[in-house]
Design a protein around this motif. Structure first.
Motif, mmCIF file in Angstrom:
data_model
loop_
_atom_site.group_PDB
_atom_site.id
_atom_site.type_symbol
_atom_site.label_atom_id
_atom_site.label_comp_id
_atom_site.label_asym_id
_atom_site.label_seq_id
_atom_site.Cartn_x
_atom_site.Cartn_y
_atom_site.Cartn_z
ATOM 1 N N CYS A 1 -7.916 8.598 -8.382
ATOM 2 C CA CYS A 1 -7.974 9.228 -7.058
ATOM 3 C C CYS A 1 -8.781 8.376 -6.080
ATOM 4 N N ASP A 2 -9.870 7.791 -6.560
ATOM 5 C CA ASP A 2 -10.651 6.890 -5.709
ATOM 6 C C ASP A 2 -9.806 5.696 -5.280
ATOM 7 N N ASP B 1 -4.271 7.575 5.746
ATOM 8 C CA ASP B 1 -5.435 8.333 6.190
ATOM 9 C C ASP B 1 -6.145 7.680 7.372
ATOM 10 N N ARG C 1 0.824 -1.210 0.000
ATOM 11 C CA ARG C 1 0.000 0.000 0.000
ATOM 12 C C ARG C 1 0.863 1.267 0.000
ATOM 13 N N ARG D 1 0.627 3.643 -3.360
ATOM 14 C CA ARG D 1 0.031 4.984 -3.312
ATOM 15 C C ARG D 1 0.958 6.005 -3.970
ATOM 16 N N TYR E 1 -6.576 5.583 -5.058
ATOM 17 C CA TYR E 1 -5.580 6.071 -4.103
ATOM 18 C C TYR E 1 -6.171 6.141 -2.695
ATOM 19 N N GLY E 2 -7.381 6.683 -2.580
ATOM 20 C CA GLY E 2 -7.997 6.827 -1.269
ATOM 21 C C GLY E 2 -8.189 5.507 -0.563
ATOM 22 N N ARG E 3 -8.579 4.470 -1.299
ATOM 23 C CA ARG E 3 -8.797 3.172 -0.665
ATOM 24 C C ARG E 3 -7.502 2.391 -0.485
ATOM 25 N N THR E 4 -6.465 2.780 -1.203
ATOM 26 C CA THR E 4 -5.143 2.183 -0.982
ATOM 27 C C THR E 4 -4.497 2.774 0.260
ATOM 28 N N ASN E 5 -4.770 4.051 0.524
ATOM 29 C CA ASN E 5 -4.074 4.794 1.574
ATOM 30 C C ASN E 5 -4.660 4.537 2.962
ATOM 31 N N GLU E 6 -4.779 3.268 3.322
ATOM 32 C CA GLU E 6 -5.247 2.840 4.637
ATOM 33 C C GLU E 6 -4.278 1.809 5.184
#
Length: 346
Positions: A182-183, A217, A116, A120, A185-190
């Motif tokens: 971008c979507d 995030d 991850r 990202r 990225y957001g779900r990867t960035n956990e």
């Protein structure tokens, strides 16, 4: 207690056998070397802050990790994967206290965090080049707002249109592709750290702290989901495949327009023939067009690998990750070239 096994015993027991090379992921692990070091540092800092390990041991481990980073990936000892190799190097440097690096952690949540962390960054690179291509198309539209060209259906001249209208049609699709990236990225960035093997750990870890230290995030709440899921990879590769398909259409148009004399590709993005030097081939765009096949192939390979896996960590996942790297590298390079072609064409 999960994550508290003796690393020396573990390495010695499972260090031989005819399948070692088949099991090893070291050939591809250089990609996540820096990510692993970052994950290790955040984990050690958190363990020390939580009084799971002492400050002296933490300082020694962090010093050893700095030495490992300075020496580089190629200096790592032979091992099954980069995670074990770094741990081995730390133990060799500081003794048995080095094994505390692995306290309250499994390779399962560790590798998920490393993937991850690296992905990202790659997604941000991909987003950057897609935005650059959109900008190049917008510049063409601004410059050619009144330049008339034939519009085609079935590759037959159909209606008059403008170069601006054509360029902005691709810019619009790429805007949606940007949203998909971008979507993803957001779900990867956990952060999955703290999930351990798949059921958490009895050590008093602070998952939110490691997530914050690594710039995530938040955390993946369910431990089994955190350790075993790779849907974030599939989403990222699907978004990249969509970009590649968009760019394949753009490339096909440019190749066709060059054939009709509507556009001339810059020499920097063209080649000639060894036997027909009068030719100027827009072959970079032919390769851009072909990248869609690679990206869609990676998407299909990844989905096929992931389908039907039981809800736990499975070694199949080791083979899954490479498809994501193939897609992000190929698509990012192709989009960068496409942007250059669009910006420099005459």
């Amino acid at each position: 207690m999960t994550g508290g096994g003796d690393p020396v015993v573990r390495r010695d027991r499972f260090s031989g056998g005819p399948a070692r090379s088949f099991l090893s992921s070291m050939d591809g692990d250089g990609r996540i070397f820096e990510a692993d070091l970052a994950v290790d540092r955040a984990h050690v800092v958190m363990l020390a802050e939580q009084d799971v390990i002492g400050d002296e041991a933490a300082a020694a481990i962090l010093g050893a990790l700095a030495d490992v980073e300075a020496a580089g990936f190629d200096a790592l000892p032979p091992s099954e994967d980069v995670h074990e190799a770094i741990e081995t190097a730390v133990v060799e440097a500081v003794g048995r206290d080095g094994g505390k690096l692995h306290t309250a952690r499994s390779r399962n949540d560790e590798v998920a965090a490393c993937i991850r962390y690296r992905l990202r960054a790659d997604l941000l690179d991909a987003i950057e080049v897609v935005v650059a291509l959109r900008s190049a198309l917008a510049d063409v539209a601004a410059a050619e707002a009144e330049t008339v060209m034939p519009g085609f259906t079935h590759l037959q001249p159909a209606q008059p249109t403008t170069v601006a209208h054509w360029a902005l049609s691709y810019a619009g699709t790429l805007a949606r592709d940007t949203g998909r990236l971008c979507d993803a990225y957001g779900r990867t960035n956990e952060s999955p750290l703290g999930a351990a093997a798949f059921a958490g750990t009895t050590f008093g870890v602070d998952r939110e702290r490691t997530a914050a230290l690594l710039g995530f995030d938040g955390v993946v709440a369910n431990a089994a989901d955190a350790a075993a899921s790779r849907d974030f990879l599939l989403e990222a590769v699907s978004a990249l495949a969509s970009v590649a398909v968009t760019c394949s259409g753009l490339a096909a148009d440019v190749v066709f327009f060059a054939n009709r004399g509507f556009v001339e590709v810059s020499d920097d993005y063209a080649s000639t023939s060894s036997i027909m030097p009068q030719k100027k081939n827009p072959d970079t765009m032919e390769l851009v067009r072909a990248t869609a096949g690679d990206a869609v192939g990676a998407q299909q390979a990844l989905a096929t690998t992931l389908q039907g896996l039981p809800r736990a960590y499975n070694r199949d996942l080791q083979r899954a990750t490479g498809h994501a790297w193939t897609a992000v590298d190929g698509v990012t390079s192709a989009v960068e070239v496409a942007a250059g072609v669009v910006a420099t064409a005459g």
